[in-house]
Design an enzyme around this catalytic site. Structure first.
Site, PDB file in Angstrom:
ATOM      1  N   GLY A 140     -11.845 -12.905 -22.828  1.00  0.00           N
ATOM      2  CA  GLY A 140     -12.164 -12.884 -21.405  1.00  0.00           C
ATOM      3  C   GLY A 140     -13.397 -13.719 -21.125  1.00  0.00           C
TER       4      GLY A 140
ATOM      5  N   GLU B 135     -15.500  -7.649 -30.365  1.00  0.00           N
ATOM      6  CA  GLU B 135     -16.237  -7.124 -29.214  1.00  0.00           C
ATOM      7  C   GLU B 135     -17.518  -6.380 -29.552  1.00  0.00           C
ATOM      8  OE1 GLU B 135     -12.253  -8.168 -27.838  1.00  0.00           O
ATOM      9  OE2 GLU B 135     -12.995  -7.086 -29.587  1.00  0.00           O
TER      10      GLU B 135
ATOM     11  N   ASP C 146     -10.880  -3.948 -26.634  1.00  0.00           N
ATOM     12  CA  ASP C 146     -10.076  -3.455 -25.518  1.00  0.00           C
ATOM     13  C   ASP C 146      -8.733  -4.190 -25.475  1.00  0.00           C
ATOM     14  OD1 ASP C 146     -11.252  -5.870 -24.657  1.00  0.00           O
ATOM     15  OD2 ASP C 146     -11.371  -5.211 -22.581  1.00  0.00           O
TER      16      ASP C 146
ATOM     17  N   GLY D 226      -9.299 -11.059 -25.397  1.00  0.00           N
ATOM     18  CA  GLY D 226      -8.239 -11.163 -24.401  1.00  0.00           C
ATOM     19  C   GLY D 226      -7.064 -11.995 -24.858  1.00  0.00           C
TER      20      GLY D 226
END
Length: 369
Positions: free
Chosen positions: A76, A147, A155, A124
Site C-alpha cells: 500500500g 509490516e 494485513d 498489499g
C-alpha cells in the site's frame, strides 16, 4: 477492448484479450504500490468482468519499465498513510475498508484469477495475489509481509493466509518479514509454481488461446505450464523455525532463537530486535487467532486492528506513523518504538487491539460472506 477506469489516473489498465481480462498495475515510480484510486479501479474491473459472460478469466501483472526495479506490487501507499493519519484524512478509513473488500472479492472470485508475481510482491501486493487460483512466481520474485518493520501487522488477509502455511512458518514470516524467493514461496504454499520471467507473454498467450474453450480449460492450461521445482533457501531452516516459533509468546521466541545459537537463528533474532515490539506481540496473536477463523472473520479482525494502529495512539504517537516516518519519510531508519523492548509490552495493551471499535451491525466489513 479497454475498460474505462476513472479513479487511478492511469495507474491501472484493464484490457481484454479475446476472453481474458488483463489488469496491469502501472505505477513504477512507486513499485506499483496501491493507492485508493487503484483499489477502486481494480474493484470496478473485477466486478464488471465477473458479470460479463464473455470473460473466462483474469490475468493480473505489474508493468515493466526501463530503468525501474521490477515489481508486481510493493504494498500500500505508506506515504499516504503517514500524511492521512497526521491530517485526520477520512480517506485513510476508506482505503483499508475498500482494500480488504477487494482482497475478499479476489479470494472468492468465481472465475480463474491468475497473478503473475514477478519482482517485488509485498504487503498489499500479497493481498491482490494470494487469493488467485494460480499464483506464478519467477526467478526475480521477492515476496514478503514486512509490516512489523513499519509498526504495522501483516494485513490484507495476511493473518489468514500466513496461518495456513505449514508448521510455524506463518508466525516466522509474520514476525520477521522474511523475503522469499520462488522456491520457498512454492514450498510453503504461497505460490503454485514458477516460470522464467521471460515467459510472461508466452504464458499469457497460452491462457488466451485456452480461454476459447472456457474457464476450466484456461485454468488447466495455466497449471500445466508451471514448474514446482526451484531452489529453496529459507525452507532449509524449517525444523528450527518450527521449534522456535511454536513458543507461547514473543519473549519466549527470542530466548528460543538465542538458545538455538546458529548463525541463522542469531541473525533472525537481530532482525526481530529492530521491529516494533508491540506490533510483534499483536502480530503473533493475530496469526494464532486467524488459524481458527474464516477469511471474512480474519479480515474483520484486521480491520479492527488497523483502526487501532492509527487511533489507539493517534497522530505521531502511533507505532505505525512512527515506523513509516523512520523508513519512508525521514529515512533515518531509527524508529522510536514505544515500548522500546519486548519486555515492556503488556498483555492488556495487546488485547486492546482485538476489541472491535464497532458493534457487529455497524462493522465496515459486516457484509463479507
Amino acid at each position: 477492448m479497454t475498460l474505462a477506469l476513472v479513479h487511478s489516473g492511469g495507474h491501472v489498465e484493464a484490457d481484454v484479450r479475446e476472453r481474458v481480462g488483463v489488469l496491469t498495475l502501472r505505477r513504477p515510480q512507486a513499485l506499483n504500490a496501491l493507492s485508493l484510486g487503484m483499489i477502486r479501479d481494480l474493484t470496478t474491473a473485477l466486478l464488471a468482468w465477473r458479470d460479463d459472460p464473455s470473460i473466462a478469466g483474469v490475468f493480473v501483472q505489474g508493468a515493466l519499465e526501463e530503468g525501474k526495479s521490477v515489481a508486481f506490487c510493493a504494498g500500500g501507499d505508506i506515504r499516504f498513510f503517514h500524511q492521512a493519519a497526521l491530517a485526520g484524512d477520512p480517506r485513510l478509513e476508506d482505503f483499508f475498508t475498500e482494500e480488504y473488500w477487494l482482497n475478499h472479492l479476489i479470494h472468492r472470485y468465481p472465475k480463474p484469477y491468475i497473478a503473475w508475481m514477478d519482482g517485488v510482491v509485498m504487503g498489499g501486493g500479497m493481498g491482490i495475489s494470494q487469493g488467485a487460483r494460480l499464483r506464478v512466481v519467477t526467478e526475480r520474485t521477492k515476496m514478503a509481509m514486512p509490516e512489523t518493520n513499519i509498526g504495522l501487522f501483516p494485513d490484507v488477509g495476511g493473518g489468514w493466509f500466513l496461518a495456513r502455511c505449514p508448521g510455524r512458518v506463518g508466525e516466522f514470516l509474520a514476525l520477521t518479514g522474511q523475503v522469499l524467493g520462488a522456491g520457498d514461496a512454492v514450498e510453503w504454499g504461497l505460490a503454485d509454481g514458477h516460470l522464467p520471467s521471460t515467459e510472461r507473454e508466452s504464458f499469457l498467450a497460452a491462457l488466451v488461446e485456452a480461454s476459447r474453450e472456457g474457464a476450466d480449460a484456461l485454468l488447466r492450461q495455466g497449471r500445466a505450464l508451471l514448474h514446482t521445482d526451484a531452489q529453496r533457501a529459507v525452507a532449509l531452516h524449517r525444523e528450527a523455525i518450527d521449534r522456535c516459533f511454536a513458543e507461547a509468546d514473543v519473549p519466549s521466541i527470542y530466548r528460543a532463537l538465542e538458545a538455538e545459537g546458529s548463525e541463522w537463528a542469531l541473525s533472525v533474532l537481530a532482525a526481530l530486535q529492530k521491529r516494533s515490539p508491540l506490533m510483534q506481540a499483536v502480530t503473533l496473536e493475530q496469526v494464532r487467532r486467524a488459524r481458527g477463523m474464516s477469511l471474512a472473520e480474519d479480515l474483520r479482525m484486521e480491520r479492527d486492528l488497523v483502526r487501532h494502529c492509527f487511533h489507539l495512539r493517534p497522530g505521531a504517537a502511533s507505532e505505525t506513523v512512527e515506523g513509516i516516518r523512520a523508513l519512508a519519510v525521514d529515512k533515518d531508519h531509527a524508529p522510536r518504538w514505544n515500548p522500546a523492548t519486548i519486555e515492556g509490552v503488556t498483555t492488556q495493551t495487546v488485547q486492546e487491539f482485538f476489541r472491535s471499535p464497532w458493534p457487529v451491525h455497524a462493522h465496515p466489513l459486516k457484509d463479507l460472506a
